[in-house]
Design a protein around this motif. Structure first.
Motif, PDB file in Angstrom:
ATOM      1  N   GLY A 106       0.819  -1.211   0.000  1.00 46.21           N
ATOM      2  CA  GLY A 106       0.000   0.000   0.000  1.00 46.21           C
ATOM      3  C   GLY A 106       0.853   1.261   0.000  1.00 46.21           C
ATOM      4  O   GLY A 106       0.559   2.223  -0.726  1.00 46.21           O
ATOM      5  N   ALA A 107       1.918   1.249   0.795  1.00 46.46           N
ATOM      6  CA  ALA A 107       2.786   2.423   0.881  1.00 46.46           C
ATOM      7  C   ALA A 107       3.533   2.655  -0.432  1.00 46.46           C
ATOM      8  O   ALA A 107       3.618   3.788  -0.923  1.00 46.46           O
TER       9      ALA A 107
ATOM     10  N   VAL B 290       2.750   1.577  -3.486  1.00 39.14           N
ATOM     11  CA  VAL B 290       1.817   1.970  -4.547  1.00 39.14           C
ATOM     12  C   VAL B 290       1.365   3.421  -4.340  1.00 39.14           C
ATOM     13  O   VAL B 290       1.248   4.194  -5.295  1.00 39.14           O
ATOM     14  N   ALA B 291       1.158   3.798  -3.089  1.00 38.39           N
ATOM     15  CA  ALA B 291       0.765   5.186  -2.788  1.00 38.39           C
ATOM     16  C   ALA B 291       1.824   6.164  -3.295  1.00 38.39           C
ATOM     17  O   ALA B 291       1.508   7.155  -3.960  1.00 38.39           O
ATOM     18  N   GLU B 292       3.085   5.865  -3.015  1.00 39.31           N
ATOM     19  CA  GLU B 292       4.164   6.756  -3.454  1.00 39.31           C
ATOM     20  C   GLU B 292       4.280   6.757  -4.980  1.00 39.31           C
ATOM     21  O   GLU B 292       4.475   7.807  -5.600  1.00 39.31           O
TER      22      GLU B 292
ATOM     23  N   LEU C 123       1.964   6.342  -7.211  1.00 33.37           N
ATOM     24  CA  LEU C 123       0.904   7.166  -7.807  1.00 33.37           C
ATOM     25  C   LEU C 123       1.107   8.652  -7.484  1.00 33.37           C
ATOM     26  O   LEU C 123       0.842   9.517  -8.327  1.00 33.37           O
ATOM     27  N   PHE C 124       1.569   8.925  -6.278  1.00 33.26           N
ATOM     28  CA  PHE C 124       1.841  10.303  -5.853  1.00 33.26           C
ATOM     29  C   PHE C 124       2.813  10.972  -6.829  1.00 33.26           C
ATOM     30  O   PHE C 124       2.636  12.116  -7.239  1.00 33.26           O
TER      31      PHE C 124
ATOM     32  N   PHE D  63       1.333  11.031 -10.743  1.00 33.70           N
ATOM     33  CA  PHE D  63       0.254  11.981 -11.008  1.00 33.70           C
ATOM     34  C   PHE D  63       0.367  13.222 -10.124  1.00 33.70           C
ATOM     35  O   PHE D  63      -0.424  13.399  -9.189  1.00 33.70           O
ATOM     36  N   PRO D  64       1.315  14.108 -10.448  1.00 33.93           N
ATOM     37  CA  PRO D  64       1.537  15.258  -9.558  1.00 33.93           C
ATOM     38  C   PRO D  64       0.377  16.243  -9.525  1.00 33.93           C
ATOM     39  O   PRO D  64       0.289  17.045  -8.599  1.00 33.93           O
TER      40      PRO D  64
ATOM     41  N   ARG E  96      -2.998  15.354  -9.718  1.00 33.69           N
ATOM     42  CA  ARG E  96      -4.289  14.775  -9.371  1.00 33.69           C
ATOM     43  C   ARG E  96      -4.505  14.837  -7.864  1.00 33.69           C
ATOM     44  O   ARG E  96      -3.550  14.730  -7.093  1.00 33.69           O
ATOM     45  N   ASP E  97      -5.770  14.977  -7.461  1.00 35.62           N
ATOM     46  CA  ASP E  97      -6.032  15.121  -6.020  1.00 35.62           C
ATOM     47  C   ASP E  97      -6.038  13.766  -5.320  1.00 35.62           C
ATOM     48  O   ASP E  97      -5.985  12.709  -5.949  1.00 35.62           O
ATOM     49  N   GLU E  98      -6.097  13.845  -3.996  1.00 33.89           N
ATOM     50  CA  GLU E  98      -5.947  12.635  -3.181  1.00 33.89           C
ATOM     51  C   GLU E  98      -7.115  11.669  -3.385  1.00 33.89           C
ATOM     52  O   GLU E  98      -6.960  10.467  -3.189  1.00 33.89           O
TER      53      GLU E  98
ATOM     54  N   LEU F  90      -6.102   9.571  -6.346  1.00 32.03           N
ATOM     55  CA  LEU F  90      -4.999   8.676  -5.980  1.00 32.03           C
ATOM     56  C   LEU F  90      -5.493   7.515  -5.109  1.00 32.03           C
ATOM     57  O   LEU F  90      -5.115   6.364  -5.317  1.00 32.03           O
ATOM     58  N   THR F  91      -6.358   7.841  -4.146  1.00 33.15           N
ATOM     59  CA  THR F  91      -6.892   6.817  -3.244  1.00 33.15           C
ATOM     60  C   THR F  91      -7.697   5.780  -4.020  1.00 33.15           C
ATOM     61  O   THR F  91      -7.572   4.567  -3.789  1.00 33.15           O
TER      62      THR F  91
ATOM     63  N   ARG G  81      -5.418   3.627  -6.214  1.00 35.71           N
ATOM     64  CA  ARG G  81      -4.668   2.709  -5.361  1.00 35.71           C
ATOM     65  C   ARG G  81      -5.540   1.543  -4.932  1.00 35.71           C
ATOM     66  O   ARG G  81      -5.119   0.390  -4.988  1.00 35.71           O
TER      67      ARG G  81
END
Lengths: 249, 249
Positions: A75-76, A78-80, A82-83, A86-87, A89-91, A94-95, A98
């Motif tokens: 999870g961590a 994949v979170a990074e 996507l972060f 996609f600079p 895109r909002d959270e 991303l959520t 993910r």
């Protein structure tokens, strides 16, 4: 311990591998990109709860603890990923992406693509393994946990990025990101029930609001959702309703 | 870049800090244990959505993306912490304790304890900041994201373990881990409604079963739960029901 010492130790230990262990170590090397240091972690990672042995203290020895750990590490990473990817895109975006990447079905597919399913099939050949639908995805998470414990964060992160994430069809995942509200409305038409989205509260000030929405089916509240806009709150309520009402998404 | 070069660069950059930046850098150093390399990450971490500015392309500049990242990193580090601390507990226990540690209320408390709330209060002194209840917890997650991007995984992990997790009253968290089923039953007695747990399906074989349970309130299905035992499935259904019915846990 330096890598040199470790790899020496590894070579000595691997001299005593059984035939089974030699084959497993080779498979893991193929999958992960490097020989395992501690093979027992990987043995554990492919041990599904349905094949668990009980230890002396009555504890079941299965990959479930490793799966819990691997889920968090995956999870961590994949979170990074996507972060960074996609600079702008909002959270919320991303959520959502993910959760689509790390859901059970997606992980099952990846486990089959990378060949983990073959290792497991080999392991349980002739044994009465229940064909539990998430067995491969569970084992993939457990494998991530094993790699993390065996080789540390940086190696594990690289393994996830270079050997797992690469198999995701990201464009397709983004394209099919569901509009939950329309799924619920489609469902209501098919089932011939009345669906209503009702905004029950708005809190906050002009710049920052929180909406709370209830999704009502035949006058019963089925789910609620919150969000910074009415649309987001409705999507959230619809998403929850899809889960509760078992609406396919 | 070596740490030496970075720290030189840091010293040069910090020569041009404004008075505000000097104060913020000092606060961050106190909080995190080391001077920030890239101060703008930390500036962003304390920018709540309610105080967000809009950038040229209409995107809101707030800490929500950092919060998304920090949430994932924090989740991974806490997962590993519990994995190591409780070698004989199953993944259900670990998952439950983790979710209690990283829930909004717990993170709010930690943010106050470590003094992050003071930095935020200072930041918004005289401004009309909506007193959103999760503002501190959100910022704490965003801070973790900032530390991760600024200093890397190992530093961030140490920061979480030594400066955040230390403030959790773990014994108390474990003791009060809820029995969701009893919460639902209490609630039903108070509300004078009829509650029933109904096992709707059992799949799997003798060694590995999956139970599915429906929680029925006044003859309406309110929530469902799955688990390897009937008890686990009931707990899961009850937990979902607590959320849906807003039962305090």
């Amino acid at each position: 311990m330096s890598n040199l010492k470790l790899s020496r130790l590894l070579r000595i230990r691997s001299l005593f591998y059984s035939k089974y262990e030699k084959r497993l170590a080779a498979s893991i090397k193929h999958l992960v990109g490097s020989k395992p240091f501690n093979l027992s972690l990987y043995k554990l990672a492919i041990k599904h709860a349905s094949a668990a042995e009980e230890s002396i203290n009555g504890m079941k020895i299965s990959n479930e603890r490793l799966e819990y750990l691997g889920d968090a590490i995956l999870g961590a990473v994949v979170a990074e990923f996507l972060f960074i990817k996609f600079p702008y895109r909002d959270e919320g975006f991303l959520t959502e992406i993910r959760s689509r990447m790390v859901n059970r079905e997606a992980l099952n597919q990846i486990a089959i693509k990378v060949g983990l399913s073959k290792i497991i099939a080999e392991e349980y050949k002739g044994k009465n393994l229940v064909s539990h639908k998430s067995i491969y995805g569970d084992a993939l998470e457990a494998l991530v946990g094993a790699v993390y414990l065996d080789r540390g964060y940086h190696f594990c992160r690289k393994f996830i990025l270079k050997r797992l994430i690469i198999h995701f069809d990201l464009d397709n995942i983004i394209k099919t990101t569901s509009n939950f509200k329309s799924k619920v409305i489609e469902w209501s038409q098919k089932e011939n029930v009345e669906v209503d989205f009702k905004t029950v509260s708005v809190s906050g000030n002009q710049r920052f609001k929180e909406f709370e929405v209830e999704l009502i089916v035949n006058k019963e509240i089925v789910a609620t959702g919150k969000g910074a806009t009415k649309k987001k709150a409705e999507q959230e309520a619809a998403k929850n309703a899809c889960e509760i009402l078992h609406i396919a998404i």
